[in-house]
Design a protein around this motif. Structure first.
Motif, mmCIF file in Angstrom:
data_model
loop_
_atom_site.group_PDB
_atom_site.id
_atom_site.type_symbol
_atom_site.label_atom_id
_atom_site.label_comp_id
_atom_site.label_asym_id
_atom_site.label_seq_id
_atom_site.Cartn_x
_atom_site.Cartn_y
_atom_site.Cartn_z
ATOM 1 N N ALA A 274 0.835 -1.206 0.000
ATOM 2 C CA ALA A 274 0.000 0.000 0.000
ATOM 3 C C ALA A 274 0.870 1.256 0.000
ATOM 4 C CB ALA A 274 -0.953 -0.006 1.190
ATOM 5 N N GLY A 275 1.974 1.194 -0.739
ATOM 6 C CA GLY A 275 2.858 2.336 -0.884
ATOM 7 C C GLY A 275 3.882 2.509 0.208
ATOM 8 N N GLN A 276 3.849 1.669 1.243
ATOM 9 C CA GLN A 276 4.756 1.804 2.379
ATOM 10 C C GLN A 276 5.811 0.719 2.354
ATOM 11 O OE1 GLN A 276 2.825 2.278 6.136
ATOM 12 N NE2 GLN A 276 4.659 1.920 7.341
ATOM 13 N N ALA A 277 7.070 1.099 2.594
ATOM 14 C CA ALA A 277 8.162 0.131 2.650
ATOM 15 C C ALA A 277 8.026 -0.701 3.928
ATOM 16 C CB ALA A 277 9.507 0.846 2.619
ATOM 17 N N ILE A 278 7.968 -2.039 3.775
ATOM 18 C CA ILE A 278 7.770 -2.897 4.943
ATOM 19 C C ILE A 278 8.858 -3.951 5.105
ATOM 20 C CG2 ILE A 278 5.270 -2.584 4.904
ATOM 21 C CD1 ILE A 278 5.070 -5.433 3.716
ATOM 22 N N ALA A 279 9.847 -3.976 4.220
ATOM 23 C CA ALA A 279 10.892 -5.005 4.306
ATOM 24 C C ALA A 279 11.600 -4.921 5.658
ATOM 25 C CB ALA A 279 11.899 -4.837 3.173
ATOM 26 N N GLY A 280 11.628 -6.034 6.392
ATOM 27 C CA GLY A 280 12.272 -6.074 7.695
ATOM 28 C C GLY A 280 11.415 -5.599 8.842
ATOM 29 N N MET A 281 10.206 -5.107 8.561
ATOM 30 C CA MET A 281 9.306 -4.657 9.621
ATOM 31 C C MET A 281 8.776 -5.877 10.389
ATOM 32 S SD MET A 281 5.868 -2.282 9.112
ATOM 33 C CE MET A 281 6.791 -0.948 8.342
ATOM 34 N N PRO A 282 8.585 -5.778 11.716
ATOM 35 C CA PRO A 282 8.042 -6.919 12.470
ATOM 36 C C PRO A 282 6.672 -7.346 11.962
ATOM 37 C CG PRO A 282 8.909 -5.240 13.952
ATOM 38 C CD PRO A 282 8.915 -4.638 12.582
ATOM 39 N N ALA A 283 6.392 -8.648 12.080
ATOM 40 C CA ALA A 283 5.161 -9.214 11.532
ATOM 41 C C ALA A 283 3.912 -8.558 12.106
ATOM 42 C CB ALA A 283 5.134 -10.725 11.782
ATOM 43 N N HIS A 284 3.926 -8.234 13.410
ATOM 44 C CA HIS A 284 2.714 -7.669 14.007
ATOM 45 C C HIS A 284 2.420 -6.273 13.464
ATOM 46 C CE1 HIS A 284 5.793 -5.895 16.696
ATOM 47 N NE2 HIS A 284 4.899 -4.945 16.915
ATOM 48 N N ARG A 285 3.470 -5.520 13.124
ATOM 49 C CA ARG A 285 3.251 -4.188 12.547
ATOM 50 C C ARG A 285 2.713 -4.296 11.121
ATOM 51 N NH1 ARG A 285 8.190 -0.358 12.772
ATOM 52 N NH2 ARG A 285 6.610 0.954 11.760
ATOM 53 N N ILE A 286 3.222 -5.258 10.368
ATOM 54 C CA ILE A 286 2.722 -5.476 9.012
ATOM 55 C C ILE A 286 1.260 -5.903 9.054
ATOM 56 C CG2 ILE A 286 2.964 -6.930 6.962
ATOM 57 C CD1 ILE A 286 5.992 -6.977 7.504
ATOM 58 N N ALA A 287 0.932 -6.771 10.005
ATOM 59 C CA ALA A 287 -0.462 -7.213 10.143
ATOM 60 C C ALA A 287 -1.381 -6.034 10.409
ATOM 61 C CB ALA A 287 -0.572 -8.248 11.250
ATOM 62 N N ARG A 288 -0.963 -5.124 11.272
ATOM 63 C CA ARG A 288 -1.801 -3.969 11.596
ATOM 64 C C ARG A 288 -1.993 -3.037 10.401
ATOM 65 N NH1 ARG A 288 -3.083 -3.263 16.905
ATOM 66 N NH2 ARG A 288 -1.925 -4.480 18.448
ATOM 67 N N LEU A 289 -1.086 -3.103 9.433
ATOM 68 C CA LEU A 289 -1.243 -2.283 8.228
ATOM 69 C C LEU A 289 -2.306 -2.845 7.287
ATOM 70 C CD1 LEU A 289 2.512 -1.506 7.379
ATOM 71 C CD2 LEU A 289 0.820 0.063 8.375
ATOM 72 N N GLY A 290 -2.701 -4.125 7.518
ATOM 73 C CA GLY A 290 -3.740 -4.721 6.691
ATOM 74 C C GLY A 290 -3.257 -5.818 5.774
ATOM 75 N N LEU A 291 -2.198 -6.513 6.185
ATOM 76 C CA LEU A 291 -1.708 -7.658 5.425
ATOM 77 C C LEU A 291 -1.861 -8.895 6.310
ATOM 78 C CD1 LEU A 291 1.505 -7.793 3.248
ATOM 79 C CD2 LEU A 291 0.742 -9.751 4.571
ATOM 80 N N ALA A 292 -2.716 -9.819 5.890
ATOM 81 C CA ALA A 292 -3.014 -11.008 6.684
ATOM 82 C C ALA A 292 -2.599 -12.253 5.913
ATOM 83 C CB ALA A 292 -4.497 -11.068 7.023
ATOM 84 N N ARG A 293 -2.448 -13.378 6.635
ATOM 85 C CA ARG A 293 -2.046 -14.608 5.952
ATOM 86 C C ARG A 293 -2.570 -15.844 6.659
ATOM 87 N NH1 ARG A 293 4.129 -16.447 6.368
ATOM 88 N NH2 ARG A 293 3.112 -18.202 5.336
ATOM 89 N N PHE B 268 -5.696 -7.532 16.907
ATOM 90 C CA PHE B 268 -4.793 -6.724 16.085
ATOM 91 C C PHE B 268 -5.544 -5.654 15.296
ATOM 92 C CE2 PHE B 268 -2.375 -10.551 16.875
ATOM 93 C CZ PHE B 268 -1.076 -10.086 17.045
ATOM 94 N N HIS B 269 -6.856 -5.578 15.472
ATOM 95 C CA HIS B 269 -7.639 -4.618 14.712
ATOM 96 C C HIS B 269 -7.257 -3.186 15.097
ATOM 97 C CE1 HIS B 269 -11.120 -2.421 13.168
ATOM 98 N NE2 HIS B 269 -11.380 -3.485 12.425
ATOM 99 N N SER B 270 -7.146 -2.344 14.088
ATOM 100 C CA SER B 270 -6.834 -0.926 14.322
ATOM 101 C C SER B 270 -7.886 -0.080 13.611
ATOM 102 C CB SER B 270 -5.439 -0.589 13.778
ATOM 103 O OG SER B 270 -5.114 0.748 14.043
ATOM 104 N N PRO B 271 -8.571 0.810 14.399
ATOM 105 C CA PRO B 271 -8.445 1.059 15.837
ATOM 106 C C PRO B 271 -9.074 -0.062 16.664
ATOM 107 C CG PRO B 271 -10.251 2.329 14.933
ATOM 108 C CD PRO B 271 -9.601 1.668 13.770
ATOM 109 N N PRO B 272 -8.758 -0.111 17.965
ATOM 110 C CA PRO B 272 -9.330 -1.161 18.822
ATOM 111 C C PRO B 272 -10.858 -1.111 18.824
ATOM 112 C CG PRO B 272 -7.519 -0.038 19.937
ATOM 113 C CD PRO B 272 -7.810 0.755 18.692
ATOM 114 N N LEU B 273 -11.466 -2.301 18.953
ATOM 115 C CA LEU B 273 -12.919 -2.399 18.931
ATOM 116 C C LEU B 273 -13.486 -2.470 20.340
ATOM 117 C CD1 LEU B 273 -13.294 -5.132 16.155
ATOM 118 C CD2 LEU B 273 -13.479 -2.659 15.873
ATOM 119 N N SER B 274 -14.717 -2.010 20.484
ATOM 120 C CA SER B 274 -15.427 -2.161 21.754
ATOM 121 C C SER B 274 -15.870 -3.619 21.902
ATOM 122 C CB SER B 274 -16.638 -1.247 21.798
ATOM 123 O OG SER B 274 -17.612 -1.675 20.851
ATOM 124 N N ARG B 275 -16.337 -3.989 23.096
ATOM 125 C CA ARG B 275 -16.768 -5.363 23.329
ATOM 126 C C ARG B 275 -17.934 -5.735 22.411
ATOM 127 N NH1 ARG B 275 -17.562 -7.532 29.346
ATOM 128 N NH2 ARG B 275 -15.306 -7.178 29.204
#
Length: 248
Positions: free
Chosen positions: A69-88, A111-118
């Motif tokens: 999505a236009g952002q450089a992610i090489a070497g970024m931790p998996a949890h940060r990549i997931a929060r950007l919207g890349l799932a597997r 991992f949803h961003s922003p956090p959800l209510s109950r």
């Protein structure tokens, strides 16, 4: 279509990763456009899963670039990549067997961003389980699911991120013919909703049915790219899969 909307959701250039003297991924280029299903093909050991691990942050590349999505992610931790919207999903199905189906999906929603209510979490769990065909399994322990239902649950957990790109690593493997048809239709429905997919798969009927384009790897390198009918008829691809030359 605007320039922004036509930009690749994923763009990989020169991606390389070695393990000791073995170069598992060797200067691979690939791209996924918005709303596309791209097949990543190749014989066992060709580097496909390693490529997914590099893209999703499980591994760090030795060199090359990955833009999501236009952002450089090489070497970024998996949890940060997931929060950007890349799932597997994974080649070996990974569900939390000690938890119910609903609790598994809740783990993905963490991992949803922003956090959800109950209340939003509860609504999302119900919607996601219904989306993958597990509406009546919310309270069932994951350990008691059939193989295809485990795959559905893993997919629901991945979709909990509301991803822009979904990486599927042999998600259709091991399904019987009737289950395979169900799985193909489920993946196709995700595309119809606008989700982009990078699909590692060996089931050629699924490749022909689902993929807009294919990238073929062998011994870590990209050896072909194009429409499914083009690449599956390519002599280099046939030789890579069958181990024999088509020149006679």
């Amino acid at each position: 279509m605007t320039a922004a909307s036509s930009a690749p959701v994923l763009e990989v250039s020169g991606l390389t990763r070695a393990f000791g003297g073995l170069v598992a991924v060797n200067a691979v280029d690939l791209a996924v456009q918005p709303g596309q299903i791209v097949g990543l093909l190749g014989p066992n050991g060709s580097g496909k899963t390693t490529a997914l691990n590099l893209i999703s942050g499980v591994l760090r590349p030795d060199s090359g670039s990955i833009r999501f999505a236009g952002q450089a992610i090489a070497g970024m931790p998996a949890h940060r990549i997931a929060r950007l919207g890349l799932a597997r999903t994974f080649q070996l199905v990974r569900v939390l067997q000690g938890m119910s189906c609903a609790e598994n999906v809740k783990a993905g929603l963490a991992f949803h961003s922003p956090p959800l209510s109950r209340s939003e979490i509860d609504e999302s769990v119900e919607r996601l389980l219904r989306r993958v065909g597990l509406a009546d399994r919310a309270g069932v322990p994951a350990a008691g699911l059939t193989y295809i239902d485990c795959k559905r649950l893993e997919l629901a957990r991945a979709l909990a991120l509301k991803p822009r790109l979904l990486l599927l690593d042999e998600w259709l493997a091991g399904l019987n013919p009737s289950e395979l048809l169900i799985g193909i239709e489920l993946i196709r429905s995700l595309k119809d909703e606008g989700l982009s997919v990078l699909l590692v798969e060996h089931v050629m009927d699924a490749i022909r049915s689902l993929c807009d384009r294919c990238v073929v790897m062998n011994s870590g390198r990209r050896i072909a790219e194009g429409r499914p009918d083009e690449v599956l008829a390519d002599p280099a691809v046939i030789e890579a899969y069958l181990g024999v030359s088509t020149d006679a």
